[in-house]
Design an enzyme around this catalytic site. Structure first.
Site, PDB file in Angstrom:
ATOM      1  N   TYR A 110     -22.938  31.781   5.226  1.00  0.00           N
ATOM      2  CA  TYR A 110     -23.121  30.349   4.921  1.00  0.00           C
ATOM      3  C   TYR A 110     -24.562  29.875   5.069  1.00  0.00           C
ATOM      4  O   TYR A 110     -25.407  30.621   5.524  1.00  0.00           O
ATOM      5  CB  TYR A 110     -22.108  29.472   5.652  1.00  0.00           C
ATOM      6  N   GLU A 111     -24.812  28.665   4.596  1.00  0.00           N
ATOM      7  CA  GLU A 111     -26.186  28.120   4.508  1.00  0.00           C
ATOM      8  C   GLU A 111     -27.094  29.018   3.669  1.00  0.00           C
ATOM      9  O   GLU A 111     -28.276  29.167   3.952  1.00  0.00           O
ATOM     10  CB  GLU A 111     -26.808  27.937   5.897  1.00  0.00           C
ATOM     11  N   GLY A 112     -26.526  29.564   2.598  1.00  0.00           N
ATOM     12  CA  GLY A 112     -27.291  30.476   1.751  1.00  0.00           C
ATOM     13  C   GLY A 112     -27.073  31.900   2.215  1.00  0.00           C
ATOM     14  O   GLY A 112     -27.597  32.302   3.255  1.00  0.00           O
ATOM     15  N   ARG A 122     -30.396  26.252   8.571  1.00  0.00           N
ATOM     16  CA  ARG A 122     -30.668  27.687   8.479  1.00  0.00           C
ATOM     17  C   ARG A 122     -31.234  28.243   9.790  1.00  0.00           C
ATOM     18  O   ARG A 122     -30.883  29.346  10.202  1.00  0.00           O
ATOM     19  CB  ARG A 122     -31.617  27.963   7.306  1.00  0.00           C
TER      20      ARG A 122
END
Lengths: 597, 597
Positions: free
Chosen positions: A440-442, A296
């Protein structure tokens, strides 16, 4: 046609003069990072970014990755050779544990280097980026055997790594995942299932690909409490460490995406693939979060990185393109028209991006330094508090820097007029590449919810109170510094708005959690503005001190202060609007019944 | 996989209940537009948009246009057949002068229809859109002979049209243009030069293409005072009206763009091409502005149109995709997770877009009605004032609706998580297509400057005062309507901010014009918010009246009021931030010297 020049001087100013990183030379690895070593590393990284990564950026976008019938994937022309140079430079292990071949240098230095590589070629930088995430998870949660088996080759870049979380029916809600793991009685498991959106899932640049895969062991509890993490190599590793037979994992297809064409985004099919457990059974999410948190921050960095390269090109164009005359009279009488940088609205765009980039860079390096303290300090309390602050800041960095990074790529593209929309000019690619970082990555909505729903209240709000105190103390400590008054006054106003919003949640979200969800996006951005404002206050003070000393490049420090003023006048006022929106709560957005949409 | 359903009921509510367009049935053409005719036209337009235009949208994006070695251009599969259906329906001349074969229906109805077509397929809708712009210019400034020669075939869609302004070195600053026109002594001119970014410049859907070209007659003054407008047909027109020999104009290449792949964006080379003058010598810009103004409204409409179709698809996905549970407890116990529409942050995105779309639609139809009055009223004073108000609103509609339309396409894409980034889901195309609308027909920075620098002060500010009065009177007239108090209070606050910003310019921009340029972007968006807020106040009142009558669909009117409340609580607070930014002036953004960037 675009160009890129690594902002080394700005990184050095932030590390040396603003953050004064040498204060931490009692931490492991910091003693090796003397100012001249840091500068040498940054200059070499800048060279690699400019000369190796950047020339492959547009070709990567145009060619993309190609999957062949046998499931193999070819990366764009030049990527394989570029990756060889990256390996040869020893960049993969720059900040990694020397026990496995890394150089053990500070994470903050690794972070500074990563910015340059992502600016130069985001899609390419993802191959090592994913590998580093996988290395971190194995390092923290793997057995000694797993570490010895995988880490040295990964640190050398001979093998690369991936993260496998998402399935077609579940991304955010991992409790729904179905990939199954069947114990074989010999300590291994057979993994079966399908994973999607696997970045760098299959490619031609490394001898083996080490997949980290979330799966559910047969009989495990439902939901997130039954998820375990596995290492599943593309090729089995023989006892002597050499690469053996193909494992039951293959790339079923690659996605046709809006951007980052140079990175292969794969559908990965696991069919009785042999894997080994990482960490404890059913504790896979915890192990995965090691990767996720690092990833993140890396994604937040991508937002900054694209904003920076897009800005540089917008400045070049704005200085070269002549069109119209300055509102206050011709500035370049010798030309048929003035360069468009004379126009206030062009300046507004450039300064908005610039004021974000220079503060965003400081923000991420400031946070990376907290990560170094968290992971390297012998003072356990200090380490724990810095770890919690990192946890608090991670969703802000990811969410705010990628939202703004995208907006700024769009702004920079806008400076090009019609040419910005034509692919050959390169600005469209920045917009298309930057777009994924918000997802992406949340997705950023999840980052905001993580911030408001989990991180704010952790340990009685210890981390957020520490942040408020650090910013508040700065304003208080400098209250008699007249040169800083303008800046601290605006910063304090922003901090007050953030504290008021936090209090509003305390009072209104306990009984009605939807009030937290309804304000989470605005809160994340309000937090980001205060953090960036704090970075501007710190930089302004450092620049004023340098000017008082009479040392260094006066114009550079004057620019810093001018950009800081712009930020507080033009960007910071948004804190009031965020607070106003947060304070209205969830009612109006939840009023329409679901089936009446 | 995406879908589209024309929002006919919303258009009808706005036309009938909000704008009460029947009030204007004394205007030419309005008598023919009885409520049942209007509804029939809209339903048929919706059907054409859904069944003819929309199915060609993704294929247009994927295939794009192909230029062959002989300079001819093939449009994507199905476009030619689709255009035949458009022609057969008589849509090209819906609002055009009956003397040349048009139906003479109100421009407001044409505008409503155009929204549907642009939502369904923006790239395709541009072919007729450009033709209609060219028709308007010929109609206003052409000779009788030119009108008779070109208009009937264009109204039928047998011939199409283009606008040729931009050259490689000049876009915004047309004074720099170099294309030359040499008089031949027979009333014709020979045109030579290169034009770029020519939408629909060459294609396979019509028998002839009528290019309107800006060029400089030999010996004409420098700058914009020496520019003339010419008609240059692709093929000469014989005396009997049939298509004759090829003219000296050809497509040199087509651009590879970020989006609108279905529209051919051409480099057009003019090489002694024969043309005839439109309007007076050296008055080409004036004639071109007829096209430009219409085109700018059309582009604003594209922003709204993409926002609408992207919203519809985001709603569908948010209702279908299950992931996680509602913060206030599971809403769909029967499923493994709740659909994501239960989450406040998803609602925030959907409601933000919805509250813009429904007000944006009203805004553009309200403005189109002013255009009808301007062009059709016999009351010359009323016509002139409405013409001026249209002039004032045009940059607001173009700039705000396209900036927000793009933002909303991005928001809608975000609802899809990772799938939003994959081309096959269709959301990327909306983002890529919407992006151009912020750039072409005058980049939005130019719109803002046109608003602040030209339109505000025209005729002593008559138009802006009329706008302030209309909005202020509404608040005043409804001050005792308790149901409306919440809405008019917020609208009045926004209007006050806009008036304060206007006053700030009066006081600070005369002596220092850069203060106007520095605030122009914020002012345009502040203006847009007040205009959209006014549309919400009007719609709220109309919905409340319908509810009081007990007529119609109660849920629809409840939704209107809920969406209006959301707009005033969540979107409108931005007016304060805009005012704060405007009031800081130009100093901080102009502080860094040009060469220190």
């Amino acid at each position: 046609m675009p160009s890129y020049s690594a902002p080394i001087d700005d990184t050095l100013f932030i590390l040396n003069d603003v953050l004064k990183y040498e204060r931490f030379n009692n931490l492991p690895g910091f003693a090796d990072a003397s100012p001249d070593i840091v500068e040498a590393v940054l200059r070499e990284a800048g060279r690699v970014a400019e000369e190796v990564f950047f020339p492959l950026n547009q070709v990567g976008d145009q060619e993309g990755c190609v999957r062949h019938d046998d499931g193999s994937v070819t990366t764009p022309k030049g990527f394989k050779e570029g990756f060889e140079k990256y390996k040869e430079g020893g960049w993969m292990g720059l900040g990694f544990d020397p026990e496995y071949g890394g150089q053990g240098l500070p994470y903050v230095l690794h972070t500074a280097v990563s910015e340059y590589l992502s600016s130069a070629n985001m899609a390419f930088a993802m191959y090592p980026g994913l590998t580093q995430g996988a290395m971190a998870a194995i390092h923290v949660h793997g057995t000694d055997e797993q570490k010895q088996t995988y880490l040295p080759n990964m640190v050398e870049g001979i093998w690369t790594g991936t993260m496998n979380l998402t399935e077609p029916h579940c991304g955010t809600d991992l409790g729904l995942l179905r990939t199954k793991a069947v114990p074989q009685g010999d300590g291994t498991y057979k993994i079966t299932g399908q994973k999607i959106f696997i970045s760098a899932g299959e490619h031609d640049m490394s001898d083996n690909i080490i997949h980290l895969v979330l799966a559910r062991i047969e009989g495990a509890p439902e939901g997130v409490k039954g998820i375990s993490l596995f290492i599943v190599p593309k090729f089995a590793v023989n006892d002597d460490g050499s690469v053996g037979d193909a494992n039951g994992v293959s790339c079923g297809s690659i996605e046709e995406k809006m951007g980052i064409h140079g990175n292969s985004t794969c559908v990965m099919n696991y069919d009785d693939a042999v894997g080994t457990l990482v960490g404890e059974e059913n504790k896979g999410l915890k192990a995965m979060f090691i990767m996720m948190n690092e990833a993140r921050l890396g994604v937040g960095l991508q937002g900054l990185a694209i904003s920076e390269v897009a800005y540089q090109n917008a400045v070049t164009y704005a200085k070269e393109r002549i069109q119209g005359r300055s509102l206050s009279g011709a500035k370049h009488e010798d030309k048929k028209a003035d360069p468009i940088i004379v126009h206030p609205d062009v300046r507004r765009n450039l300064m908005t991006i610039r004021s974000f980039n220079e503060a965003g860079r400081a923000f991420i390096l400031w946070a990376a330094l907290k990560s170094d303290i968290a992971h390297r300090s012998e003072d356990k309390d200090d380490a724990a508090l810095n770890e919690e602050m990192m946890g608090l800041l991670t969703p802000v960095i990811k969410g705010v820097l990628t939202d703004k990074g995208f907006d700024h790529a769009v702004m920079a593209q806008q400076m090009y007029g019609g040419h910005g929309y034509i692919e050959e000019w390169g600005m469209s690619q920045y917009v298309r590449d930057a777009r994924i970082a918000m997802i992406y990555e949340g997705a950023n909505g999840i980052q905001a919810l993580d911030l408001v729903g989990r991180k704010l209240g952790m340990n009685g709000g210890r981390a957020v109170q520490a942040f408020f105190k650090e910013v508040g103390d700065f304003c208080q400590d400098n209250r008699e510094n007249e040169e800083l008054t303008f800046f601290t006054k605006h910063l304090k106003k922003g901090l007050n708005d953030l504290q008021a919003a936090t209090m509003w949640f305390v009072q209104n979200a306990m009984a009605k959690p939807e009030n937290a969800g309804a304000g989470s996006h605005d809160y994340m951005h309000l937090f980001g503005l205060v953090a960036l404002g704090y970075m501007w206050a710190l930089q302004t003070k450092a620049a004023q001190e340098k000017l008082a000393e009479g040392a260094g490049d006066k114009q550079y420090f004057d620019n810093k202060i001018a950009t800081s003023r712009f930020f507080f006048e033009r960007v910071m006022p948004e804190t009031s609007a965020h607070l106003a929106r947060i304070s209205t709560g969830a009612d109006s957005m939840m009023a329409i019944p679901e089936d009446a949409f």
